[in-house]
Design a protein around this motif. Structure first.
Motif, PDB file in Angstrom:
ATOM      1  N   LYS A 445      10.488   7.961  -5.375  1.00 47.67           N
ATOM      2  CA  LYS A 445      10.033   7.968  -3.986  1.00 47.67           C
ATOM      3  C   LYS A 445      10.984   7.088  -3.175  1.00 47.67           C
ATOM      4  O   LYS A 445      11.643   6.214  -3.729  1.00 47.67           O
ATOM      5  N   ILE A 451       8.798  12.969   0.372  1.00 41.59           N
ATOM      6  CA  ILE A 451       9.117  14.074  -0.532  1.00 41.59           C
ATOM      7  C   ILE A 451       8.388  15.297   0.004  1.00 41.59           C
ATOM      8  O   ILE A 451       7.162  15.337   0.023  1.00 41.59           O
ATOM      9  N   SER A 455      11.963  16.940  -5.615  1.00 41.26           N
ATOM     10  CA  SER A 455      13.327  16.394  -5.529  1.00 41.26           C
ATOM     11  C   SER A 455      13.979  16.581  -4.168  1.00 41.26           C
ATOM     12  O   SER A 455      15.206  16.536  -4.060  1.00 41.26           O
ATOM     13  N   LEU A 457      13.959  15.059  -0.320  1.00 44.87           N
ATOM     14  CA  LEU A 457      13.512  13.990   0.570  1.00 44.87           C
ATOM     15  C   LEU A 457      13.869  14.358   2.012  1.00 44.87           C
ATOM     16  O   LEU A 457      15.004  14.732   2.292  1.00 44.87           O
TER      17      LEU A 457
ATOM     18  N   THR B 535       4.226  14.660  -2.632  1.00 44.94           N
ATOM     19  CA  THR B 535       4.678  13.436  -1.952  1.00 44.94           C
ATOM     20  C   THR B 535       4.424  12.206  -2.806  1.00 44.94           C
ATOM     21  O   THR B 535       5.046  11.167  -2.597  1.00 44.94           O
TER      22      THR B 535
END
Lengths: 677, 677
Positions: A445, A451, A455, A457, B535
């Motif tokens: 994170k 996220i 994978s 961001l 998340t």
């Protein structure tokens, strides 16, 4: 090509260049640079000096038009042979050069799509890039989609013309051209020298999370056999690629019908609607612009536009700290404008306007439908019920919407000007499109983002806008008053501590100011030479600002120096011809804002009862939600301009009261549902 | 009357009392007070305790309903013989008294219209009032219209039940019942003791301007022969009274057509629309309330309402410093609700809900159309254009609007809840109606207000709302996180000073907080027990607040003490049954807020991962414009609740993309206008 003498009688001096004028300008420009290879950045109409225009407009509106100023084309271009950029002003009537100016060292004209597209192809053929792809476990370039980005400057030294590429991929399972590439970000950034056509270097991005080193870069998530692409998964917004997600079937049609047609009338670019009278402008940099806005024959605003927007990102880990786009200055809202489609972007009875754009090779595009205009019912404008008689009077609010939509790589912006019948103007901005993404190792994170897909961001960022308001409140000599709600002292007049009032402070010198919600601060633009006979105060308009967070980047940082306009909410400057851009004239790879609002206030000019410009900076600080992916539901900002002592009563009192005969609503049948409540 | 046993199977426990239940309650209440004269203030359904309701709702939604809790009527009333007010809870099933409570000394139930109307008549027959009218040059009461107002308290001593009258007149030239009385304010305020039916005194209002003494009261503007009414002039909003102002003739009809009907379905008070599932509630005090709000089968909010609004005025000169209304607590949004009309208040395909109201004499009114519900096209929900292929995907935003409109004497409020397809909820408030006015001598100005009509001053005031959010984000144990955008330190990771992130601080104890736009502060309501699988953060909703000025009245003032809720923007409290009102339980003539948010936070309870309530205070600080007269074009406030990590992607991805076949827009014919642009 024949000289366009006759057409100037029909063309309004504030109109964009016609296709013919664009062609003439390109031909004159080429004549000026015979034997050289040009890469044209933009060709547009130069706005006539305000002094000339106001005189012209006065005569025009008085019904005794005078000769218009000459049509001047303003061109920005590279002479590729010389790696040299220039600005050129061409008088299209006598076909003479008016002015010619070279770009200063370290100053770069905007990017353009063909430029980016060309090097996108070159990048994909660079061995070093293929090698980097291989490190990530990507074999071949079939699905790879490098997005050319402005190189957000982090140095005060002059740099060559650079483009950086954010690397993405289409879903390797489908290879579909509409696959959402932002679900597959790759952790490296090729940097390319545009003029030399050469790869400068490849920057690798940190792939770790909170607590990991910035040098934590996993090409393959620790497993040399594995492609990092396997850590990601498709995140499609194109419905045909979503067999998992059947479309809702319970949404019933909703049609807007105007049996007698729209209430507006159009003459060229002049629009008249519900006492409004304005000119719809368009140019490559700002896109949609409103000119010469009048209500019931009175001047209100000389020019209204969105003058700049910067989008700095919050992840400081190199090289992504360089993500800071200036979507108008670096790209151009005109070039980014979508061709709008009936029934998709606009509902109801629509009038479209086209935009004329000159491309790098000198070709001229009359882009269809860059602006749409339509009416909309916006709920109740006003209502009062007399409680003694129970008789109500209600008027509905009809608005006129002028809308343009920009695509800037992943993102979309919807700019819409709303006019209403009570002489209110609103700028509504909707942010949508796809959030910019980067790769993050599985299971990690990061405080710098969310996220939004495995994978993937989406990092925090801001969208900071500069709205340019060139007022003409019953004339061009205007004053800005800062209005704060102030408590009365506790004294004999105010023994109970309840007293407060609206304190006006006039702005005397060009300066910057901040919003302050704690005192209900608002800005008024007034004309001190025109006193309202009832209120006994000067006539004016109020700015209902959007009091958002300003630019986060630290004092002294280049990111902040480049976007001085985003340091304060309000800038009051003295009008200067050609000072159109809050964030400066040349933003691409800039290290400091030049020719923007900071320079303008540094002139320390008198702005009381002068020809002034009010600039409002505001924006979104966006910490992405996963709900913003794969495509983001709108985030909305509204800024308003409202008459304040401009009239002697509510100017919409003559709007016909609403009734069923006119509006033809339908009551849901009692039989269709129980009605127990 | 027969016992209503069967109906309870059909009635939802959160439904308002049926007409039959109201009648039963009144009859039981009368039985309880045989031989006494009652003045009923309100009779409404008592909401079952949350513990019981959540259990019931779980069973209900699981499809295996359990027995509902008993229906309880909650009654507020005066026993006029004893000048004594009481609350009574009645079990409508066993017809037993559940609880009975006397009002404390100095505590007053709300006003009601018949109460005010009755004494309005009495006031007009008071010799002292006729004398005062004569002093103003008004002969006779034919046109005089005293507006009964809550007596905004300025003393900590218990007071008798008082009503003050703001004195106005219809246009003496027309005597028309729809004449706008607020164009003719008179400068005195009779104060009346309601229970004793007696005039307490007449307060005279200062009629001077800035710099004049507060005791500057001109009965006749210095001319004993002249009526002050001659200094004023008609300011009509009723179009038939405006021969000077022909209606606009160029507004063309705009119809909303839903050929297949609306997309919602209704079962009793249960509404289902676009994955939403909620219960439309209504009660005399809060009016429209949303209950048990679910999206796609998941709980989001247990209860959403506007819980209070106070309107303090800024002119400190006695007696008008006492103008501080609590429009919900002093009057009741349910009692103030308009019967909405098709084609006037609502456009499109409309479902109406009725509201059951018990009046002071025990009569029951099933008021028609107190809430309207309809769909609306609200522009673009999302769009993305793939710049490589030029293929766009756009979805339009359909919203479901639940609207109610209140009339509180001169003012109107439009409360509308908007739900959309991306699981967003917005509360939109429009302020309209007529600004409250007072007399001012000709030629004078006052810093405390704006001259909106000759000799008519509209003074500065605030509308401060308390929105009550009872969340149930995937369950009832929720936490509030305060999110601030925070700069990273300048260090090796952030050498360019660009880094920033969204810092979360969890609220542990019940407390109050303020907005802070400088750090882009927002409030998240999260469920720490439910982690989003993508998340890796708790699921939640974000509150997009309206960061307005708070109450202006000085620290320590009674005006401020009465409205503690308006001192801070956010209040986080632990849920307690029957704690519904941000501004306290009994606001009429209150000298301090009791049972409101301040008392709730003073309990210093744990609020982390608990059953909590979030209260948001916001408002308008209104320095009237002359354009707000004779009737005010809307001022709009919007507060939003947005899913934030609640889903695993944009929940509206299954909304069908927009197309012309569905939306049937119309392009303005090229032949109808030139299209030069």
């Amino acid at each position: 090509m024949e000289k366009q003498t006759t057409s100037s009688l029909e063309i309004h001096p504030l109109d964009q260049l016609t296709v013919e004028e664009c062609k003439l300008a390109v031909s004159l420009l080429r004549d000026e640079h015979k034997g050289k290879t040009l890469h044209i950045k933009s060709v547009q109409a130069q706005e006539p000096p305000k002094k000339i225009m106001t005189k012209w407009l006065d005569a025009y509106h008085a019904g005794s038009p005078i000769a218009p100023p000459p049509r001047v084309a303003y061109c920005v271009y590279y002479i590729l042979d010389d790696r040299h950029a220039e600005e050129l002003w061409l008088n299209l009537e006598n076909r003479k050069v008016v002015q010619r100016r070279s770009f200063e060292n370290g100053t770069h004209p905007p990017m353009d799509q063909p430029e980016s597209d060309k090097i996108e192809e070159l990048v994909l053929n660079e061995p070093a890039v293929l090698e980097a792809l291989k490190k990530c476990g990507v074999d071949g370039i079939q699905d790879v989609a490098p997005d050319g980005w402005m190189y957000g400057c982090d140095s005060n030294e002059p740099l060559p013309r650079l483009v950086m590429f954010l690397m993405y991929m289409r879903d390797p399972k489908t290879h579909h051209p509409e696959s959402n590439i932002y679900a597959f970000p790759l952790p490296f950034v090729p940097v390319y020298d545009v003029l030399e056509n050469k790869l400068v270097r490849i920057d690798w991005c940190a792939t770790g999370g909170d607590g990991d080193d910035v040098n934590e870069i996993n090409y393959n998530s620790g497993n040399p056999e594995k492609s990092i692409v396997d850590n990601m998964r498709a995140g499609e917004y194109y419905h045909e690629l979503r067999p998992d997600l059947p479309l809702r079937e319970d949404l019933k049609p909703y049609n807007v019908v105007q049996p007698e047609g729209p209430s507006f009338s159009i003459e060229g670019t002049r629009v008249r609607w519900q006492k409004w009278d304005l000119r719809v402008g368009f140019n490559p940099r700002e896109g949609l612009v409103l000119h010469d806005v009048r209500y019931d024959g009175r001047q209100t605003f000389y020019r209204l536009s969105v003058s700049e927007m910067t989008v700095p990102y919050g992840d400081p880990r190199p090289p992504l700290h360089r993500k800071q786009a200036f979507d108008l200055g670096d790209i151009g809202a005109g070039y980014a404008a979508n061709s709008l489609a009936l029934g998709c972007d606009c509902l109801g009875t629509i009038k479209y306007f086209d935009g004329n754009l000159v491309h790098c090779d000198g070709s001229v595009e009359a882009r269809k439908n860059v602006v749409c205009m339509h009416e909309q019912d916006e709920g109740i404008l006003y209502k009062h019920t007399n409680y003694r008689t129970n008789v109500a009077r209600v008027a509905r609010r009809r608005i006129l919407v002028l809308q343009t939509i920009l695509t800037v790589a992943n993102y979309e912006y919807i700019f819409a000007w709303h006019l209403d019948q009570a002489a209110n103007i609103e700028l509504e901005i909707r942010a949508t499109g796809i959030v910019s993404t980067q790769y993050i190792d599985p299971g990690k994170k990061s405080k710098w983002g969310t996220i939004v897909s495995p994978s993937v961001l989406a990092s925090s960022h801001q969208h900071l806008f500069s709205m340019r308001i060139d007022p003409a409140i019953d004339g061009h000599k205007n004053t800005v008053a800062v209005c704060d709600s102030v408590l009365d002292p506790l004294d004999a007049i105010n023994p109970h501590g309840t007293g407060f009032y609206n304190k006006h402070t006039y702005v005397e010198k060009s300066s910057a100011l901040d919003a302050d919600q704690s005192v209900n601060r608002f800005i008024k633009i007034i004309n001190e030479n025109k006193i309202n006979p009832i209120t006994m105060d000067p006539v004016g308009f109020k700015l209902s600002a959007y009091p958002s967070a300003l630019i986060m980047a630290r004092e002294g940082s280049i990111a902040r120096n480049r976007a001085q306009f985003a340091k304060h909410h309000f800038w009051i400057t003295k009008h200067t011809d050609d000072e159109f851009f809050g964030g400066g004239v040349w933003t691409n790879q800039s290290s400091v804002e030049r020719g923007g609002v900071q320079d303008a206030i540094d002139r320390k000019e008198d702005v009381r009862n002068e020809d002034i410009v009010l600039w409002h900076s505001f924006g979104l600080t966006h910490h992405p939600r996963i709900e913003d992916f794969p495509v983001m539901p709108l985030e909305k900002i509204t800024v308003g301009l409202h008459p304040y002592g401009f009239f002697t009563e509510n100017p919409a009192m003559d709007v016909p009261p609403s009734n069923q005969q006119f509006n033809r609503s339908v009551e849901v049948m009692k039989t269709r549902c129980c009605n127990k409540m």
